[in-house]
Every structure is written in C-alpha cells, then in structure tokens.
Scaffold this motif. Structure first.
Motif, PDB file in Angstrom:
ATOM      1  N   UNK A  30       0.763  -0.970   0.168  1.00  0.00           N
ATOM      2  CA  UNK A  30       0.281   0.193  -0.014  1.00  0.00           C
ATOM      3  C   UNK A  30       1.157   1.337   0.117  1.00  0.00           C
ATOM      4  N   UNK A  31       2.203   1.538  -0.241  1.00  0.00           N
ATOM      5  CA  UNK A  31       2.758   2.034   0.271  1.00  0.00           C
ATOM      6  C   UNK A  31       3.309   2.931  -1.252  1.00  0.00           C
ATOM      7  N   UNK A  32       3.261   3.846  -1.211  1.00  0.00           N
ATOM      8  CA  UNK A  32       3.784   4.697  -2.531  1.00  0.00           C
ATOM      9  C   UNK A  32       5.624   4.778  -2.553  1.00  0.00           C
ATOM     10  N   UNK A  33       6.004   4.861  -3.577  1.00  0.00           N
ATOM     11  CA  UNK A  33       7.296   5.092  -3.947  1.00  0.00           C
ATOM     12  C   UNK A  33       7.705   3.635  -3.913  1.00  0.00           C
ATOM     13  N   UNK A  34       9.806   3.708  -3.154  1.00  0.00           N
ATOM     14  CA  UNK A  34       9.745   2.602  -3.786  1.00  0.00           C
ATOM     15  C   UNK A  34      10.997   2.244  -2.171  1.00  0.00           C
ATOM     16  N   UNK A  35      11.008   0.458  -2.034  1.00  0.00           N
ATOM     17  CA  UNK A  35      11.565  -0.121  -0.651  1.00  0.00           C
ATOM     18  C   UNK A  35      12.884   1.029  -1.124  1.00  0.00           C
ATOM     19  N   UNK A  36      13.510   0.061  -2.576  1.00  0.00           N
ATOM     20  CA  UNK A  36      15.003  -0.037  -3.023  1.00  0.00           C
ATOM     21  C   UNK A  36      15.609   1.279  -3.451  1.00  0.00           C
ATOM     22  N   UNK A  37      14.769   1.850  -3.374  1.00  0.00           N
ATOM     23  CA  UNK A  37      14.970   3.778  -3.420  1.00  0.00           C
ATOM     24  C   UNK A  37      15.441   3.739  -4.952  1.00  0.00           C
ATOM     25  N   UNK A  38      15.306   4.617  -5.607  1.00  0.00           N
ATOM     26  CA  UNK A  38      15.267   4.840  -6.853  1.00  0.00           C
ATOM     27  C   UNK A  38      16.950   5.713  -7.215  1.00  0.00           C
ATOM     28  N   UNK A  39      17.402   5.872  -8.484  1.00  0.00           N
ATOM     29  CA  UNK A  39      18.494   6.413  -8.619  1.00  0.00           C
ATOM     30  C   UNK A  39      18.529   7.276 -10.262  1.00  0.00           C
ATOM     31  N   UNK A  40      18.535   7.999 -11.363  1.00  0.00           N
ATOM     32  CA  UNK A  40      19.875   8.039 -12.548  1.00  0.00           C
ATOM     33  C   UNK A  40      20.831   7.995 -12.833  1.00  0.00           C
ATOM     34  N   UNK A  41      21.356   6.958 -13.504  1.00  0.00           N
ATOM     35  CA  UNK A  41      22.444   6.846 -13.855  1.00  0.00           C
ATOM     36  C   UNK A  41      23.619   7.473 -14.954  1.00  0.00           C
TER      37      UNK A  41
END
Length: 319
Positions: free
Chosen positions: A62-73
């Motif tokens: 039910x949670x937004x975002x991402x628990x793995x986090x994100x990044x552009x590279x």
C-alpha cells in the motif's frame, strides 16, 4: 535458475513496491533466492545488493515510492560500468534481473541483455509512455491524484471567477493531461503530441464567459511549456488573467490505487515466470486485460501512440 535480483530505476511511481513484493514472493514460492538492488543502476555498479525474504516485503503493497530507492545514472551508459554491474551480480550467483522503471531503465536492461545477462522489464512510470502496455504502473494513481487536485482547485476558481492553468507532468507524453482533462471537464487540454493554437483557447474562454461560466480549467502538460509562460502569453496578447497551479512531484506520491496494485502484482509475478522459463530481454505489459511480453528492443523502437479516441472525445465535449 536459483537466484534473481530486482531493482527500481528512474523516477519513482506508485505501485513499484507492489511489484517488488510480487517479484520477491513469487520468486520464493518458485524456490528462488531473491536479492534487492538498492539505488537502481548506480547501486548495482557499487554492488549494493541485499538478500530479501518474505518479511522484507511485508506491509509495503500500500506504500508509494520504492523501498529499494531509485536513482538516475549517466555512468551506467558506459560499457565498463555495465560490465562492472554484471560482475557484482555473478559474484553473488545471481542469474536474472527484474528491472522496474521507464524508458531509461529499459535501455539499461537492454544493454545488460546484449552482454549476456538475462533481464526482464516492468513498466514503472506515471507518464504512461511505454509501448507494449495499455497502462504503466503508477499511471492510474497519478491520474487520480491530479483529478482530486483539480476538483479542489475548481472550487476556488468558481469562488474567484477566474480561469486556472493546471500544469501537470508529461515532458514527452500527454496522457496525464489528456485523461485528467477529460475526467474533470477541462475547457482546454494542451499536450506535446498535438500543436495548439492560442486563439482556440481564448475562443473557448470567451464562449464560456458569454454563457455565464464562473470559471475555466486549462490542463497543460509540462512538455509543451510552463504554466507561467502560457499565462503570460494570455495576459500580454489577450489581457486574460489566469491563476497557475503547478502540481509537481505530488503526482508521484501517495498510496497506489487498487488498479495499480493489481497491475504491479500481476506483472511482477510474470517477470519471475519468464526468467524461470529461461526467457530474457523481455518487456512485460498488459494489453486488453491480458499479460503480454515483447522484446525490449522492439518496445524501445516503438512509439507509444496517443489515445486518439480519448483525444477526439475531449475535444468534442469541451465545446
């Protein structure tokens, strides 16, 4: 195949966590070890991986975002960086990777696949701009967030007898503006896929005033111009004052809708099945309520078409 990994890359979208959960639990159900890659491709190059278990993905659907986090590279575009990422994966015995993200994420997965590492992609972006699927993970949530915001703004627009320009996300794709504009009954919808004439907008504003309307709503995709630029044009050339609301990153946040949770769960589970079946370089989507998969390269070389029927209807109903 004994071990797989999952990562999220690029801009976050509601439903990514549901997709991660599906990959982990379907993987464990299938007898696999599943690793999470933290901080997207940047984390993959650094070897920032951790084994995930059932509890790792508990209470996240039910949670937004991402628990793995994100990044552009930008660094990951280099061959040596991709080779380094594969080295980290193989060092842990990982044999397949699930990538959740948009166009840039797909391109990274295509490069890994070309170098012999099996990848499967899921469309995680609020822009709904990935070919091969009717909807992307996060689009429905973002759409409902925009609709809710415009409904509130309309109350103020009516009270102050003003026209409002609502700037929404969509640099290259106008789906958020198009679908939300239709849903809220906007007088004008401006999207990157179609040229617009400022005279048409002005005419609609004047026609509304003539029949006693107390407000007007203009929905503008950010890829066309900014809300302030459009407002200045209306003031300078036509002496029409407007208020501008830029919804910004609030469109990315929030608890995913039921549709996004179900879509993400179905696509995530199918990604594991494809890897177990020995398939690689595939992009998964949903078309006509059926789960499908295509070559990643085919999807990258295919332009996601504008929903012509929706666009035409929006023009017909905004007279």
């Amino acid at each position: 195949m004994k071990k797989i990994a999952v990562l999220t890359s690029g801009g976050d979208s509601p439903g990514m966590n549901a997709a991660i959960r599906a990959v982990v639990r379907k993987g464990i159900y299938s007898g696999l070890e599943v690793y999470g890659v933290y901080q997207g491709y940047a984390g993959l190059m650094e070897g920032n991986l951790k084994k995930l278990d059932l509890g790792s993905v508990g209470d996240i659907i039910h949670r937004g975002g991402t628990i793995l986090y994100s990044a552009r590279s930008e660094e990951f575009k280099k061959d040596e960086s991709q080779a380094k990422a594969i080295e980290h994966l193989r060092h842990l015995g990982i044999e397949g990777l699930v990538v959740i993200g948009g166009d840039g994420s797909y391109r990274g997965a295509a490069k890994l696949t070309e170098k012999g590492f099996p990848c499967v992609c899921l469309p995680g972006t609020i822009d709904n701009d990935i070919a091969g699927t009717d909807y992307t993970i996060g689009f429905d949530t973002a759409l409902n967030t925009v609709i809710s915001s415009i409904d509130k703004i309309r109350d103020t627009a009516t009270s102050h007898d003003r026209a409002f320009i609502i700037e929404v996300m969509g640099r290259h794709a106008g789906d958020i503006a198009l679908f939300s504009g239709l849903a809220v009954g906007a007088e004008s919808i401006i999207i990157p896929e179609r040229p617009f004439e400022i005279e048409d907008i002005v005419q609609k504003l004047h026609k509304g005033i003539e029949r006693g309307k107390k407000h007007s709503i203009i929905v503008l995709a950010e890829g066309v111009c900014t809300g302030n630029e459009l407002s200045k044009l209306l003031v300078d050339q036509y002496q029409i004052e407007t208020h501008v609301s830029v919804l910004g990153h609030m469109q990315r946040g929030g608890s995913p809708t039921g549709l996004d949770r179900i879509l993400a769960s179905r696509l995530g589970a199918r990604a594991v099945e494809l890897l177990v079946e020995g398939k690689s370089g595939r992009a998964i989507g949903m078309q006509k309520q059926e789960i499908v998969d295509h070559s990643i390269n085919r999807i990258l070389n295919q332009k996601d078409p504008l929903s012509e029927g929706v666009y035409t209807l929006s023009q017909q109903l905004s007279i």
